[in-house]
Write a protein that holds these residues in place. Structure first.
Motif, PDB file in Angstrom:
ATOM      1  N   MET B 250      -9.390 -54.362  33.894  1.00 32.90           N
ATOM      2  CA  MET B 250     -10.401 -53.960  34.871  1.00 32.90           C
ATOM      3  C   MET B 250     -11.563 -54.947  34.876  1.00 32.90           C
ATOM      4  O   MET B 250     -12.165 -55.203  35.912  1.00 32.90           O
ATOM      5  CB  MET B 250     -10.903 -52.531  34.591  1.00 32.90           C
ATOM      6  CG  MET B 250      -9.914 -51.437  34.952  1.00 32.90           C
ATOM      7  SD  MET B 250      -9.292 -51.561  36.654  1.00 32.90           S
ATOM      8  CE  MET B 250     -10.783 -51.270  37.605  1.00 32.90           C
ATOM      9  N   THR B 254     -12.592 -57.140  38.274  1.00 35.90           N
ATOM     10  CA  THR B 254     -13.976 -57.050  38.731  1.00 35.90           C
ATOM     11  C   THR B 254     -14.578 -58.444  38.840  1.00 35.90           C
ATOM     12  O   THR B 254     -15.244 -58.787  39.808  1.00 35.90           O
ATOM     13  CB  THR B 254     -14.802 -56.208  37.741  1.00 35.90           C
ATOM     14  OG1 THR B 254     -14.157 -54.962  37.568  1.00 35.90           O
ATOM     15  CG2 THR B 254     -16.188 -55.991  38.264  1.00 35.90           C
ATOM     16  N   ALA B 330      -4.772 -52.785  39.917  1.00 41.03           N
ATOM     17  CA  ALA B 330      -6.105 -53.161  39.442  1.00 41.03           C
ATOM     18  C   ALA B 330      -6.779 -54.107  40.436  1.00 41.03           C
ATOM     19  O   ALA B 330      -7.980 -53.995  40.698  1.00 41.03           O
ATOM     20  CB  ALA B 330      -6.002 -53.816  38.066  1.00 41.03           C
ATOM     21  N   TRP B 333      -8.588 -52.337  43.041  1.00 38.55           N
ATOM     22  CA  TRP B 333      -9.917 -51.866  42.602  1.00 38.55           C
ATOM     23  C   TRP B 333     -10.930 -53.003  42.602  1.00 38.55           C
ATOM     24  O   TRP B 333     -12.081 -52.814  42.995  1.00 38.55           O
ATOM     25  CB  TRP B 333      -9.830 -51.222  41.213  1.00 38.55           C
ATOM     26  CG  TRP B 333      -9.376 -49.799  41.274  1.00 38.55           C
ATOM     27  CD1 TRP B 333      -8.196 -49.297  40.835  1.00 38.55           C
ATOM     28  CD2 TRP B 333     -10.090 -48.698  41.858  1.00 38.55           C
ATOM     29  NE1 TRP B 333      -8.116 -47.956  41.107  1.00 38.55           N
ATOM     30  CE2 TRP B 333      -9.269 -47.562  41.730  1.00 38.55           C
ATOM     31  CE3 TRP B 333     -11.326 -48.569  42.478  1.00 38.55           C
ATOM     32  CZ2 TRP B 333      -9.657 -46.309  42.189  1.00 38.55           C
ATOM     33  CZ3 TRP B 333     -11.716 -47.322  42.948  1.00 38.55           C
ATOM     34  CH2 TRP B 333     -10.882 -46.207  42.801  1.00 38.55           C
ATOM     35  N   VAL B 336     -12.117 -53.446  46.100  1.00 29.75           N
ATOM     36  CA  VAL B 336     -12.985 -52.361  46.572  1.00 29.75           C
ATOM     37  C   VAL B 336     -14.379 -52.485  45.945  1.00 29.75           C
ATOM     38  O   VAL B 336     -15.403 -52.320  46.624  1.00 29.75           O
ATOM     39  CB  VAL B 336     -12.357 -50.984  46.253  1.00 29.75           C
ATOM     40  CG1 VAL B 336     -13.363 -49.872  46.433  1.00 29.75           C
ATOM     41  CG2 VAL B 336     -11.148 -50.756  47.151  1.00 29.75           C
ATOM     42  N   ILE B 337     -14.412 -52.801  44.655  1.00 26.07           N
ATOM     43  CA  ILE B 337     -15.709 -52.934  43.984  1.00 26.07           C
ATOM     44  C   ILE B 337     -16.509 -54.070  44.627  1.00 26.07           C
ATOM     45  O   ILE B 337     -17.697 -53.935  44.903  1.00 26.07           O
ATOM     46  CB  ILE B 337     -15.514 -53.171  42.470  1.00 26.07           C
ATOM     47  CG1 ILE B 337     -14.964 -51.897  41.826  1.00 26.07           C
ATOM     48  CG2 ILE B 337     -16.830 -53.571  41.808  1.00 26.07           C
ATOM     49  CD1 ILE B 337     -14.438 -52.092  40.419  1.00 26.07           C
ATOM     50  N   VAL B 354     -17.320 -48.973  35.947  1.00 27.66           N
ATOM     51  CA  VAL B 354     -15.968 -48.547  36.334  1.00 27.66           C
ATOM     52  C   VAL B 354     -14.981 -48.813  35.199  1.00 27.66           C
ATOM     53  O   VAL B 354     -14.131 -47.984  34.880  1.00 27.66           O
ATOM     54  CB  VAL B 354     -15.522 -49.269  37.629  1.00 27.66           C
ATOM     55  CG1 VAL B 354     -14.037 -49.050  37.882  1.00 27.66           C
ATOM     56  CG2 VAL B 354     -16.337 -48.772  38.811  1.00 27.66           C
ATOM     57  N   PHE B 358     -12.966 -45.797  33.727  1.00 29.94           N
ATOM     58  CA  PHE B 358     -11.508 -45.812  33.838  1.00 29.94           C
ATOM     59  C   PHE B 358     -10.877 -45.812  32.447  1.00 29.94           C
ATOM     60  O   PHE B 358      -9.814 -45.228  32.249  1.00 29.94           O
ATOM     61  CB  PHE B 358     -11.033 -47.030  34.628  1.00 29.94           C
ATOM     62  CG  PHE B 358     -11.136 -46.870  36.115  1.00 29.94           C
ATOM     63  CD1 PHE B 358     -11.961 -45.901  36.665  1.00 29.94           C
ATOM     64  CD2 PHE B 358     -10.388 -47.658  36.972  1.00 29.94           C
ATOM     65  CE1 PHE B 358     -12.057 -45.739  38.040  1.00 29.94           C
ATOM     66  CE2 PHE B 358     -10.468 -47.507  38.348  1.00 29.94           C
ATOM     67  CZ  PHE B 358     -11.303 -46.556  38.880  1.00 29.94           C
ATOM     68  N   THR B 382      -6.758 -44.097  38.178  1.00 28.53           N
ATOM     69  CA  THR B 382      -6.954 -45.325  37.414  1.00 28.53           C
ATOM     70  C   THR B 382      -5.629 -46.035  37.184  1.00 28.53           C
ATOM     71  O   THR B 382      -4.606 -45.391  36.955  1.00 28.53           O
ATOM     72  CB  THR B 382      -7.579 -45.034  36.043  1.00 28.53           C
ATOM     73  OG1 THR B 382      -6.615 -44.325  35.243  1.00 28.53           O
ATOM     74  CG2 THR B 382      -8.828 -44.194  36.169  1.00 28.53           C
ATOM     75  N   MET B 413      -1.325 -47.366  45.172  1.00 33.39           N
ATOM     76  CA  MET B 413      -2.741 -47.551  44.868  1.00 33.39           C
ATOM     77  C   MET B 413      -3.225 -48.904  45.399  1.00 33.39           C
ATOM     78  O   MET B 413      -4.260 -49.004  46.069  1.00 33.39           O
ATOM     79  CB  MET B 413      -2.931 -47.493  43.347  1.00 33.39           C
ATOM     80  CG  MET B 413      -4.348 -47.662  42.864  1.00 33.39           C
ATOM     81  SD  MET B 413      -4.415 -47.733  41.039  1.00 33.39           S
ATOM     82  CE  MET B 413      -3.921 -46.076  40.620  1.00 33.39           C
ATOM     83  N   LEU B 417      -5.998 -49.227  48.349  1.00 35.36           N
ATOM     84  CA  LEU B 417      -7.295 -49.806  48.013  1.00 35.36           C
ATOM     85  C   LEU B 417      -7.560 -51.077  48.803  1.00 35.36           C
ATOM     86  O   LEU B 417      -8.685 -51.352  49.202  1.00 35.36           O
ATOM     87  CB  LEU B 417      -7.376 -50.093  46.512  1.00 35.36           C
ATOM     88  CG  LEU B 417      -7.404 -48.851  45.625  1.00 35.36           C
ATOM     89  CD1 LEU B 417      -7.320 -49.254  44.162  1.00 35.36           C
ATOM     90  CD2 LEU B 417      -8.653 -48.032  45.881  1.00 35.36           C
ATOM     91  N   SER B 421     -10.709 -51.750  51.116  1.00 31.56           N
ATOM     92  CA  SER B 421     -11.609 -52.901  50.942  1.00 31.56           C
ATOM     93  C   SER B 421     -11.753 -53.667  52.254  1.00 31.56           C
ATOM     94  O   SER B 421     -12.851 -54.092  52.604  1.00 31.56           O
ATOM     95  CB  SER B 421     -11.126 -53.806  49.811  1.00 31.56           C
ATOM     96  OG  SER B 421      -9.996 -54.533  50.203  1.00 31.56           O
TER      97      SER B 421
END
Ligand SMILES: Nc1ncnc2c1ncn2[C@@H]1O[C@H](COP(=O)(O)OP(=O)(O)OP(=O)(O)O)[C@@H](O)[C@H]1O
Ligand SMILES: [Mg+2]
Lengths: 314, 433
Positions: B250, B254, B330, B333, B336-337, B354, B358, B382, B413, B417, B421
């Motif tokens: 994660m 990120t 992942a 995510w 999206v972040i 996050v 998670f 997650t 997922m 996601l 995004s």
């Protein structure tokens, strides 16, 4: 007229603020065209629209016959862009940066490799090519930044203030590179707020201020447009009131304009030498001591001053 | 013909750009010293550290330090399900983990718990089997299922009590799953005259038995291999290593998302946008970059922990497929972040939050956290939860087919996601047109 670029009334607004207020000009094939203007004049905004980074709020331009708004991909293939701020990957080497951007322009394989070496040579960084950008000096980074714009041999190169904040030696090298490229047939749109650069490089110059193109032509055309006036620059002592001197000089016959800057009075006249005696006696009369006097032939500074009432750099 | 070839050529060009950008991003990630530490060193060190704490390395212990949890069983049920549960507690798979004793009086059993003699008492009420399995005389009616197994836990031994509870919960869940499908099957058989109503009860029990299957006992983490190798053991590292890998995965995604905003800030995004490359291609390239970095990270962690800790991750094909799926989920995510945050600094702090959230929800720190049910359910969003379960499943002998649900969930997922995004990027003006 076989222009590589034709801009028709392109304008850009940010909300209510008009950054560029409808600019029209053309660039001939094989020409170096400079956009000269002070900070915030709208140079970068104009280049961004022409290089298809964002669309104009109104108006359009064609490059090589392709509309920048409707055929942006075709335009992008024939232009090179050297942005004002460095746009490089600090953790990649000079060679890797050029290689990446070359691939983004569709180069590959042996041709890419050869071209990267060629460009490194051209910007004088062959021996530094395998070091990471973050180890480069400011001037070296600028040169790589320019090199990226040359990789795919564009017909028209946009250079946005490529010499800002670097040493005189690197600056000299960059100006020579630009002339060199032009000699090989590349057209260039060059922006700067250094009038010396515009004067040295350009076939034609556009002066931009507050989002408007206020003058356009060759250096000669521009200086003629203000009546081939000469400039008389009077430096006064620290304690003297330059403003009061300027006020007094206005009454002298033949003087077209007087402005006061810090410890200077700047006067324009068709013949500066002729006006000189009157100027000196006037200064004596009001008791202001002149430390030195420069007589300047007409230049872009004078043109800008004449058109806007401001110095180019303030 | 030539047109199709031409179109394919263009398509290849389009795809090539994605990989040019993606590989550039992978290269940059692998040159970022801080990223290298957090991507590779931190998860391995933490796996080692937590492994030491839980005693993996202190001799030949057979599991995570838990053994011989005392439990008292009271079986008042006269049916087969009650007996089955008692069997579970005495089966060899659970054998060393728990130390069951029997009693007949619930009150005495509870007293043992109160006296801190045992971790829990499991009380199977009379008529429990009958409440689950339809009796012969009312085969048409759905049984009430109103009898409940009571677990009387000792608060002084929370870990042991938790283990007992999870064994019983797992058992009950299986019985219920077996009951439901079993009931349908039995009803069908009766309707078609293939089964006499009088035999339905016995059949139902057999059905349930077969569904649970002797190999699928409750607590095994590895299936017994048929080659006669030593009995399988629970290796805490088989849970910890994927847990830490997912936790720091994660971080990686990120960080990848943050590079998108960084490229906007340092002008390289604008520069890409004036090359013959579309905004969609650039975003796609960034996605590929995050994905490739994620795959490399997890792959290196798997190989690294295998070599360093002698950890066996199981079926290589299953592991490879799960690595790709986990990286994809992942990556979604990460996008999206990045789309949600407006600055790289915000991605950093949001990402750290996050990552930890998670980690807890998805079981990166083991499932010892006493999470309420809704949070456990939330854990399903997650990648950690799906990934860790999948990897432990593979480590205990599962194959690709066993982790297919996890892989599918992770792919769903990823796609969902990514769509979110793109929508967010459009809304905040990052993608124009
Ligand atoms: N994204 C933006 N939002 C709002 N205003 C902007 C934006 N970009 C530029 N401007 C404004 O538009 C005007 C023109 O900016 P521009 O960057 O084109 O000037 P410039 O001539 O390139 O100046 P410089 O020599 O400093 O680079 C400035 O007043 C600037 O503040
Ligand atoms: Mg600018």
């Amino acid at each position: 007229m076989s222009g590589i670029l034709e801009a028709h009334n392109i304008a850009k607004s940010y909300g209510d603020f008009k950054a560029v207020k409808g600019v029209t000009f053309g660039i001939e094939d094989g020409e170096i065209f400079s956009l000269l203007g002070p900070n915030g004049a709208g140079k970068t905004t104009t280049i961004s629209m022409l290089s298809t980074l964002f669309a104009p709020t109104s108006g359009d331009a064609t490059i090589g016959g392709h509309s920048v708004t409707k055929e942006s991909m075709a335009v992008r293939r024939i232009i090179g862009v050297v942005p004002q701020d460095l746009a490089l990957y600090e953790d990649l080497t000079g060679r890797e940066n050029l290689s990446f951007w070359g691939q983004m322009y569709g180069l590959g394989g042996a041709a890419l490799k050869a071209r990267v070496s060629e460009v490194l040579e051209q910007v004088g960084l062959t021996d530094k090519g395998n070091q990471r950008i973050k180890t480069y000096s400011g001037g070296m980074k600028r040169r790589v930044n320019i090199g990226v714009g040359l990789l795919h041999k564009p017909r028209l190169l946009f250079m946005d203030e490529p010499t800002v904040g670097i040493d005189p030696q690197s600056r000299r090298a960059i100006l020579d590179t630009v002339k060199d490229l032009n000699r090989q047939g590349m057209s260039v749109l060059y922006t700067t707020h250094y009038m010396e650069e515009a004067q040295e490089l350009s076939h034609r110059i556009g002066i931009i201020d507050h989002g408007e193109l206020i003058a356009l032509g060759t250096l000669q055309e521009l200086t003629r447009s203000i009546g081939e006036l000469e400039t008389l620059r009077l430096h006064v002592t620290e304690d003297a009131d330059a403003g009061r001197l300027a006020e007094a000089l206005r009454t002298i016959p033949g003087v077209t304009r007087v402005d006061a800057a810090d410890h200077q009075a700047v006067l324009t006249a068709p013949d500066a030498e002729e006006a000189l005696p009157a100027v000196v006696s006037k200064a004596n009369e009001i008791g202001i001591k002149i430390r030195s006097i420069d007589i300047e032939e007409p230049n872009l500074e004078a043109v800008f001053l004449n058109l806007t009432g401001r110095a180019l750099r303030d | 013909m030539w047109l199709a070839a031409f179109a394919r050529g263009i398509e290849i060009e389009v795809m090539k750009k994605l990989f040019i950008i993606g590989i550039k991003d992978l290269t940059l990630a692998l040159r970022d010293r801080a990223a290298l530490i957090l991507m590779f060193a931190a998860p391995l060190v933490l796996t080692l550290g937590l492994g030491l704490v839980t005693g993996r390395f202190s001799g030949q212990s057979d599991n995570n330090g838990l053994r011989d949890i005392p439990v008292v069983l009271v079986n008042q049920d006269d049916g087969r399900i009650g007996a089955e549960l008692v069997n579970v507690f005495t089966s060899p798979d659970v054998g060393t983990l728990v130390k069951p004793i029997s009693d007949t009086d619930p009150a005495v059993a509870r007293k043992r718990v109160d006296d801190d003699k045992v971790a829990a008492a499991v009380i199977i009420p009379a008529g429990y089997s009958a409440s689950i399995i339809p009796a012969a005389n009312n085969a048409s009616g759905v049984p009430a299922g109103d009898k409940k197994i009571e677990i009387y836990v000792n608060p002084a031994q929370p870990v042991g009590a938790g283990v007992i509870r999870s064994i019983v919960d797992e058992f009950v869940a299986r019985v219920q799953a077996g009951r439901v499908s079993g009931l349908i099957a039995i009803t069908l058989l009766i309707e078609n005259g293939l089964l006499k109503p009088a035999d339905a009860a016995a059949y139902g029990q057999d059905f349930g038995r077969r569904q649970n299957g002797p190999a699928q006992t409750i607590i095994t983490v590895r299936r017994t291999s048929d080659a006669g190798t030593p009995p399988p053991t629970v290796d805490i590292l088989a849970v910890l290593a994927p847990g830490m890998a997912l936790l720091f995965l994660m971080y990686t995604v990120t960080r990848g998302g943050a590079t998108l905003l960084a490229e906007r800030d340092n002008g390289t995004l604008a520069r890409m946008l004036v090359t013959p490359t579309s905004a969609t291609q650039i975003i796609g390239g960034k996605v590929i970059g995050i994905f490739l970095t994620a795959v490399v990270q997890v792959a290196v962690l798997i190989v690294g922990s295998g070599l360093l800790f002698n950890l066996h991750w199981g079926d290589p094909i299953g592991v490879a497929a799960l690595v790709l799926a986990v990286a994809a989920g992942a990556t979604g995510w990460g996008m999206v972040i990045a789309a949600f945050a407006r600055t790289t600094a915000m991605v950093g702090s949001l990402g750290a939050a996050v990552m930890l959230m998670f980690g807890v929800l998805g079981g990166s720190f083991g499932d010892n956290f006493p999470l309420p049910d809704f949070l456990l359910a939330l854990g399903k969003i997650t990648p950690n939860a799906w990934g860790i379960k999948g990897f432990t499943g593979l480590a205990s002998g599962g194959v690709l087919g066993d982790v297919l649900p996890n892989i599918i969930a992770l792919c769903v997922m990823a796609v969902a996601l990514f769509a979110v995004s793109v929508w967010l990027f459009r809304r905040n003006g990052f993608i124009k047109q």
